[in-house]
Structures are given as structure tokens and as C-alpha cells.
Design an enzyme around this catalytic site. Structure first.
Site, mmCIF file in Angstrom:
data_model
loop_
_atom_site.group_PDB
_atom_site.id
_atom_site.type_symbol
_atom_site.label_atom_id
_atom_site.label_comp_id
_atom_site.label_asym_id
_atom_site.label_seq_id
_atom_site.Cartn_x
_atom_site.Cartn_y
_atom_site.Cartn_z
ATOM 1 N N ASP A 1 -11.186 1.608 -1.269
ATOM 2 C CA ASP A 1 -10.331 2.404 -0.402
ATOM 3 C C ASP A 1 -11.175 3.138 0.638
ATOM 4 O O ASP A 1 -10.927 4.305 0.939
ATOM 5 C CB ASP A 1 -9.459 3.372 -1.209
ATOM 6 C CG ASP A 1 -8.272 3.879 -0.393
ATOM 7 O OD1 ASP A 1 -8.042 3.355 0.713
ATOM 8 O OD2 ASP A 1 -7.579 4.802 -0.857
ATOM 9 N N HIS B 1 0.861 -1.183 0.000
ATOM 10 C CA HIS B 1 0.000 0.000 0.000
ATOM 11 C C HIS B 1 0.898 1.234 0.000
ATOM 12 O O HIS B 1 2.003 1.210 0.529
ATOM 13 C CB HIS B 1 -0.875 -0.043 1.266
ATOM 14 C CG HIS B 1 -1.866 1.068 1.354
ATOM 15 N ND1 HIS B 1 -1.537 2.340 1.762
ATOM 16 C CD2 HIS B 1 -3.182 1.101 1.062
ATOM 17 C CE1 HIS B 1 -2.631 3.098 1.736
ATOM 18 N NE2 HIS B 1 -3.641 2.381 1.310
#
Lengths: 386, 386
Positions: B347, B226
Site C-alpha cells: 500500500d 479498493h
């Protein structure tokens, strides 16, 4: 007369014409005996150097330091041009290839023209190769920019249908840069400017560089932002695996530079400024949705942009295909920035001409759009006579 | 009975079922009265935090320093969760929005499930939000990773058809990280791992981190890399205009990390390692032609890769659509990495669910491919029960 004699006479006449005038040179290209009609091709990111600057770059290389451009520059400028491949640079590798660039960079005459002819390339839009004059002390940078522009202008004058040129300037000394930019357009009749991203770790959105942006806008001349390796404050993760250059760092550095221009508001201050990016726009077309979403005007206290990234991209930018010969990426870029803002490039001598030509000629574009990418956009954006 | 009564009974039954068992919850989703058949949706980059780590991150923020993640972390963790918008963060801006994230990050139960229900989202693959445990001193990082994984595992056990989870670990202490990775898969039955790019400016290709890569490969569990803001040695040009984060820096940092993995040779050492990248592969699909061309195996003395970038991309990577809801970019990515390696993500809570769902449902994909992106690839790659 028989067919063979006729062909012999024709090709003799064509060969003679080639040595006569530049206008004739173009005619010969148009009369090519190729089965399909000739696609006029202007390559827009084509590199050259002059011997004086090559020597000065070699001196910079020998001084050493943390700058990441030195890795490539050492291979090109600090080995004799005729060095045989060695254990550290076996034949066929890109390391070995780098040692062959210098003679071709130095040739802005017959050798280059022959190479263009053999690939059906009509014109090179020439620019002083990376790092330009941007690694020199200011007084040398100013003098070398002037000398390079004079030499470039001479070549263009000798071959006006085969060469056009982007002028160099010394961002280290903005007032001198502005003076040289004005001379390059008004007196030398060059076609715009090229800068190699950061100058001593500074980016063009910084206020000290505004006179340069103002001059480019006032002159109506595009400013090509060519890559160089990441600035020192960004360099650490690029120091391994030769990631500093065309493999990866060039795009990160130059894309970051372009985003700084967008978000700093300088494109609101100079709304008619035209920036050209190579390498299919340095991935800005890929990131555009996220840029628009995350950096919408006024949405964060440190943002200075009045428009969305996508609005700047279409208004203030054009892109070239240099070094990224991927038809799917071309399609994405055309969709994002518009067909009128995409131009073909080879990146000679760093990339070979033949595959770049094949990429262009096989591009998934309608004929009219192909003409735009191959030459018409360059003619309009860089004011090159058709 | 009349139609209204029947509907009332049905919806009453549905509401009751929702409180019963997890299997019933899934049934309810399948029985949705929506006119078109329900598309099962697993969102694969969904963030959470636990109170103890939120407090520890706030302490890191208050210590200050040059780290660029602190800008966002200050907005999220160092203002009371119910702060009203202020002059420095006017309502509707992303600065103001950042102050609303914390309560939603902290909720891995009913509130989140309701939000998922209202958007027709079947499952969140949860992961400890940026910066994970990577800004803590090693002993705290190890303890917090364990605590976070326990808490995550509790939520997954309570709602096994609605939540799956990626485990955290502390790269600061590789042996402890390996131990926790093994526990997370063998005992906690989590679905893989997530790391927030660099750890104290170090990248996973560095030899000290190899045990982590080896463990992920041996466990057959994917490692999601990430984004976080650029490491300190790369940070300088990202310090202005909030460029450090989702606007631009996240992609530069994480793409650079992925290229380091490719060119360092670690993917030859761990050939079955599976890396997941968000944000449509952090632009690697855009740059792939150039990466292949410029970094072909053996072509430069510092390259360590045995394969081309495109070969690693298809063998060792998968990507998600988080934060880049652009159908043209999706098409490019599918072409480059293959339909079996693309997964949908929201997200949450950083991006709103409804547009992410609309993006997925309107994606230019055949039905079978849509199913792959929406859930089937995630089920296969993360071993989520269908």
C-alpha cells in the site's frame, strides 16, 4: 440388588432431586452419568422477553418506519406464535425459524430448563432480547426496563444456580437509567447490564450517555453491547438481501459502536468500565493491528484516545463466542484479547444449543483454558457464584 | 586484483546495468549480495496518481460536500506538497504524514524504483489511487480513466519487470467503462482493474453495473475492489474521530460491498469473475462461519445467492495483505481462503515499505507458500510474467 435395579433406583432418585431445590439441580448435573467429567457451562448471551414487552414491540412493528430492526421483529412478533410455515417462509428456512422464537423467548422457567438439561448447559445468563426497551418512548422504556428486571430477578431467585441476569435500562432517559442500574445491582442482585447498540441512532460515547457509563463503572458491573441493525444514518447499504441483521449488519453496527468508545476517549474517562461484546468481539480482534497502526494516540487531530486499541481491548473489554462457532477465529481471539477475557455463549433461542455445546467441548484449548471459557471467566466477570 | 577492487568493479557494473535495460534491472536484483537468497516480491496494491487527476481531485475537495473521503483528500491534495508541519498537523503524526504522500504518488519512475530497490521490492502492481475517477462528472471520469491508463501503460512499458498495472475505468458510464476495460487489456496489456468501492453511493451488484462485471469476467481480468470511505447513506457514525478511513470505515464499506456481491447473486451470473480485496479480505475470513450459517442459500426470502459465502470466497475472490501486517490474521486468512488466493501488498506510499517487507519475510509460512504469497499468486492471478 442387580445392576438394573440399582440404575433404576439411582435414576429415580435423580429425577426426584430435580424437582426439589435449585442446589439439588446443580448436583444432578454434576452427577451426570456421561463418560467424561461434566464441563460446567455458563452461556452468556441468552435472550428472553416478557409478554408485555412482546406486545409493545409488536405495536412498534405495526407503526412501521425506516428502522432496519423491524424486518426481523415483524417475523417474530407480528405473526401468531403458532403460524404454520407459508410460501413466504418455507419450512426449514431462517424466515420460518424466526416465527418459532417467541414461545422460547417468553419461557424463563421449566421449558428453558429442560432444554438446558438436555444439552448439559448449567446456566443461562439471561438478557432482555433485542431491541430491549430502546425503541419505546422514554416513559414506556423506563417502566418496561423496571418491569423486565423485576421479572428477570424473580426467575433468577427461583433458580439461582440455573439463571443469572443482565439488567435492562432506558438510555433514552439517562438519569432514570442510572437509577434503574443501581437498583438492579443493589436490590435485585443482577450481574450486569445489556444494551442493544445504538439508541434512537445515538452511541454511548456521546456526552449525554456518560452518566450510564459512569454508573456501570461505579457499580463494577459489565455492560454487554449486543447488536442491533445499523442505525438509520448507516443503514442504506444494508437494506438489501437481509444484510441488516445477523448476516452482516449486526457486526458492522456493533463493531463501529465499540470503536467509537475506544477513539472518543470515554474509556480514559471511565478506565475501569468493562464492555462485553458478542460474536468473537465483532471482528475487533481481526482489525486490531490496523486500528493500533492507524489510530495511535495523538496521530490525527480528531482522535481522542490516550491508549492504543489493543490496550483498551485487553483492559476494558471481554468477548463471547455467540453466533461464531469457528475454532480458528476462537484461537485468533484468545491470542488477541487473552484467555481470561473470552466467554462461551449460545445466543438461545436464536442459535441451537447442541452445536454451540459441541463447539465448546471440541475447542482447541487446554483443559484449564476450556474451564475459563466455559464458566470461570463468566463467574469472575459477572460475579456469578461458582 | 584485490577484494576491494573486485567489489568496486562489480558494484560499478551493477550500477551501470541498472540504467541499461529492464531485463538487466531484474538480473541485478537476483544477483543481490544478501546472505539469504532473494525472495522475489511483487507488491499488489501500490498507488499512484497523475498531475491532471491530482488537480481535478483538489477541485473536488474545494467544492466540499458531505462525502467522507474529502477529509483525507483535503490533507493530501489541498496543501502544497512541501508544506511544513503545522500546529494542526504536528510532525510525526498521520495528519502530517498525509501531506507528504503527493510527491510519491506522482512518481512512477526513478524515485519509486530507488525506493523499491532499497527495500528489495521487485515489482509494484500500480493502481490509480483512491478515489480514482469516481468523484468526477461522467465525461471527465471517462477521459481521466483513459489518460491515467495511458500514462500507467507508458511506465509499465519503460520498466516491464518493475511495474505492472491495474486499469481504471469510470463506473459512472458503464458502456464507456466497458470500452476502456477492453482497451486496457487488449491494447495496453494491463493486468486487471481497480475500483474504489462505491461510485456515487452505488454498489456493483446493482444491475446498471453488470456490464462492467461481465466485461471483467469475459476479459479474464481480476477486479480489485479498493476501499474508500463509507457511502453517504452509511456515513453518519463514521463522521467522528476520523473513523471514515483506514482506521475503520474503509473496512466496513468494502467488506459490505463484497457481501453485497455474494448475496445478490451476481457471482452466480458471472461465475468466473475474480474479485480481489485488500486488507486481508476486509474481515470476510473472520465472519465466514456466521455468513455461511446465517445466509445459507434460500434461507431468507431476500437472499439471491446460490452458494455459501465460503464457496464464493474460494472461487471468486483473492485477498492481499495490504495494511494489516499481522501474522495471526494471515494464518486465519490462509486457512479460510486458501494459500493460492493470498498475495502480498505494501500500500505504498500510504504504508512504509520496510515493515511490509519484514512482515512478509518473517511470515509463518513454509518456503513454497511464502513464494506463493510473495509473487507466484500475483503472477498467476494478474498474468504477470515471472
Amino acid at each position: 440388588m442387580d445392576r438394573r435395579t440399582a440404575l433404576g433406583i439411582m435414576s429415580g432418585a435423580i429425577a426426584a432431586a430435580a424437582t426439589r431445590t435449585a442446589a439439588d439441580e446443580r448436583e444432578r448435573t454434576l452427577q451426570s452419568t456421561s463418560p467424561k467429567p461434566h464441563l460446567r457451562k455458563i452461556a452468556t448471551e441468552e435472550a428472553f422477553i416478557i409478554p408485555e414487552i412482546a406486545a409493545a414491540v409488536r405495536d412498534v412493528v405495526r407503526q412501521g418506519g425506516p428502522n432496519l430492526d423491524l424486518k426481523l421483529l415483524r417475523l417474530i412478533y407480528d405473526a401468531p406464535a403458532d403460524t404454520a410455515p407459508t410460501a413466504s417462509a418455507p419450512p426449514g428456512t431462517r424466515d420460518a425459524l424466526a416465527r418459532t422464537f417467541l414461545p422460547r423467548l417468553l419461557d424463563i422457567g421449566e421449558g428453558r430448563l429442560a432444554e438446558m438439561d438436555s444439552n448439559g448447559v448449567d446456566m443461562h445468563l439471561l438478557s432482555l432480547t433485542v431491541p430491549g426497551v430502546q425503541m419505546f418512548v422514554p416513559e414506556n422504556a423506563v417502566a418496561f426496563a423496571r418491569l423486565s428486571n423485576d421479572r428477570l430477578s424473580d426467575s433468577v431467585r427461583r433458580h439461582p444456580t440455573r439463571f443469572a441476569g443482565l439488567a435492562s435500562f432506558a438510555p433514552q432517559d439517562p438519569p432514570a437509567a442510572v437509577k434503574e442500574m443501581e437498583r438492579a445491582i443493589a436490590s435485585l442482585k443482577l450481574n450486569g447490564f445489556l444494551v442493544n447498540s445504538h439508541t434512537q441512532n445515538g452511541y454511548l460515547d456521546e456526552e449525554r450517555f456518560w452518566p450510564i457509563l459512569e454508573a456501570a463503572e461505579a457499580l463494577g458491573a459489565p455492560l454487554y453491547i449486543h447488536p442491533r441493525a445499523p442505525s438509520d444514518g448507516m443503514a442504506a447499504p444494508f437494506r438489501d438481501y437481509r444484510m441488516e441483521g445477523s448476516i452482516w449488519g449486526y457486526g458492522m453496527e456493533t463493531g463501529t459502536h465499540a470503536v467509537r468508545l475506544m477513539l472518543s476517549g470515554v474509556l480514559d474517562r471511565f478506565p475501569r468500565l468493562r464492555i462485553v461484546l458478542g460474536h468473537m468481539g465483532e471482528a475487533l480482534p481481526f482489525w486490531l493491528w490496523r486500528l493500533d497502526y492507524m489510530a495511535s494516540p495523538g496521530s490525527r487531530s480528531d482522535l481522542r484516545n490516550q491508549l492504543k486499541a489493543s490496550e483498551y481491548l485487553r483492559r476494558n473489554f471481554a468477548i463471547t463466542t455467540s453466533g461464531l462457532e469457528d475454532p480458528l477465529v476462537l484461537r485468533l481471539c484468545v491470542d488477541k484479547i487473552g484467555i481470561d477475557n473470552v466467554m462461551w455463549a449460545i445466543d438461545y433461542p436464536y442459535q441451537p444449543s447442541a452445536p454451540a455445546v459441541a463447539f465448546l467441548e471440541s475447542a482447541p484449548l487446554a483443559t484449564a483454558d476450556l474451564q475459563r471459557v466455559a464458566h470461570a471467566n463468566a463467574e469472575r466477570i459477572f460475579r456469578i457464584l461458582a
